[in-house]
Scaffold this motif. Sequence first.
Motif, PDB file in Angstrom:
ATOM      1  N   MET A 167      38.223 -26.877  11.789  1.00 27.05           N
ATOM      2  CA  MET A 167      37.806 -26.773  13.181  1.00 27.05           C
ATOM      3  C   MET A 167      37.246 -28.113  13.645  1.00 27.05           C
ATOM      4  SD  MET A 167      37.034 -24.250  15.505  1.00 27.05           S
ATOM      5  CE  MET A 167      36.103 -24.184  16.982  1.00 27.05           C
ATOM      6  N   LEU A 168      37.716 -28.583  14.786  1.00 27.91           N
ATOM      7  CA  LEU A 168      37.268 -29.855  15.336  1.00 27.91           C
ATOM      8  C   LEU A 168      35.952 -29.680  16.070  1.00 27.91           C
ATOM      9  CD1 LEU A 168      40.643 -31.146  16.774  1.00 27.91           C
ATOM     10  CD2 LEU A 168      39.582 -31.732  14.614  1.00 27.91           C
ATOM     11  N   ASN A 169      35.064 -30.657  15.927  1.00 29.78           N
ATOM     12  CA  ASN A 169      33.771 -30.622  16.585  1.00 29.78           C
ATOM     13  C   ASN A 169      33.796 -31.541  17.804  1.00 29.78           C
ATOM     14  OD1 ASN A 169      31.142 -30.361  17.325  1.00 29.78           O
ATOM     15  ND2 ASN A 169      30.297 -31.287  15.480  1.00 29.78           N
ATOM     16  N   TRP A 170      33.982 -30.954  18.985  1.00 30.67           N
ATOM     17  CA  TRP A 170      34.057 -31.706  20.230  1.00 30.67           C
ATOM     18  C   TRP A 170      32.685 -31.970  20.834  1.00 30.67           C
ATOM     19  CZ3 TRP A 170      38.274 -33.949  22.430  1.00 30.67           C
ATOM     20  CH2 TRP A 170      39.500 -33.641  21.862  1.00 30.67           C
ATOM     21  N   GLY A 171      31.632 -31.396  20.272  1.00 26.20           N
ATOM     22  CA  GLY A 171      30.285 -31.554  20.823  1.00 26.20           C
ATOM     23  C   GLY A 171      29.870 -33.002  21.019  1.00 26.20           C
ATOM     24  N   VAL A 174      21.351 -32.848  15.243  1.00 21.79           N
ATOM     25  CA  VAL A 174      22.291 -31.835  14.779  1.00 21.79           C
ATOM     26  C   VAL A 174      22.888 -32.225  13.426  1.00 21.79           C
ATOM     27  CG1 VAL A 174      24.460 -30.676  15.323  1.00 21.79           C
ATOM     28  CG2 VAL A 174      22.819 -31.137  17.127  1.00 21.79           C
ATOM     29  N   LYS A 175      23.253 -33.491  13.259  1.00 20.41           N
ATOM     30  CA  LYS A 175      23.887 -33.980  12.035  1.00 20.41           C
ATOM     31  C   LYS A 175      23.106 -35.173  11.525  1.00 20.41           C
ATOM     32  CE  LYS A 175      28.553 -33.649  11.960  1.00 20.41           C
ATOM     33  NZ  LYS A 175      29.858 -34.161  12.222  1.00 20.41           N
ATOM     34  N   ILE A 230      37.417 -37.687  16.680  1.00 20.68           N
ATOM     35  CA  ILE A 230      38.239 -36.514  16.373  1.00 20.68           C
ATOM     36  C   ILE A 230      39.489 -36.899  15.591  1.00 20.68           C
ATOM     37  CG2 ILE A 230      39.516 -34.572  17.350  1.00 20.68           C
ATOM     38  CD1 ILE A 230      36.466 -34.342  17.735  1.00 20.68           C
ATOM     39  N   HIS A 252      32.985 -41.953  10.158  1.00 21.11           N
ATOM     40  CA  HIS A 252      31.670 -41.500   9.729  1.00 21.11           C
ATOM     41  C   HIS A 252      30.913 -42.653   9.094  1.00 21.11           C
ATOM     42  CE1 HIS A 252      32.611 -37.310  10.452  1.00 21.11           C
ATOM     43  NE2 HIS A 252      33.757 -37.496   9.838  1.00 21.11           N
TER      44      HIS A 252
END
Length: 134
Positions: free
Chosen positions: A1-5, A62-63, A123, A128
């Motif tokens: 699942m891609l994280n678009w946030g 969040v991360k 994306i 990273h």
Amino acid sequence: MLNWGPVFVAAILFILLSPGLLFQLPGNRRWVEFGNFQTSGAAMMIHTLFYFALICVFLIAVKMADWGPVVIAVVLFVLLSPGLLFQLPGRNRVVEFGNMQTSIVSIVVHTVIFFGLITIFLIAIGVHISTDSG
């Protein structure tokens, strides 16, 4: 699942903190000017610091272990802020360089470019910068 946030948070902050759209700090004539559609080197520095602080709060909270989205978003914010390096479209030409001006249309065009590039980096490529040592 891609994280678009992170992509959407970075793009929204790009719009809101573009110098001259909502405000410019410091302004050209006063400490703060609202909606003047201008920028300066000092304003870019202050707005970049605001951008960095807010993107850290929203993304790192969040991360905690990933600085990639923060670094990429801040670098793109500086490089793509209308009027600093270039303005697309310019006032008198299609592209103007270093004119320290902006407009609604320029902010929209630069936001689309920003959104596209940050999507590619976060994306498609998945850049990273981890603080984990293991």
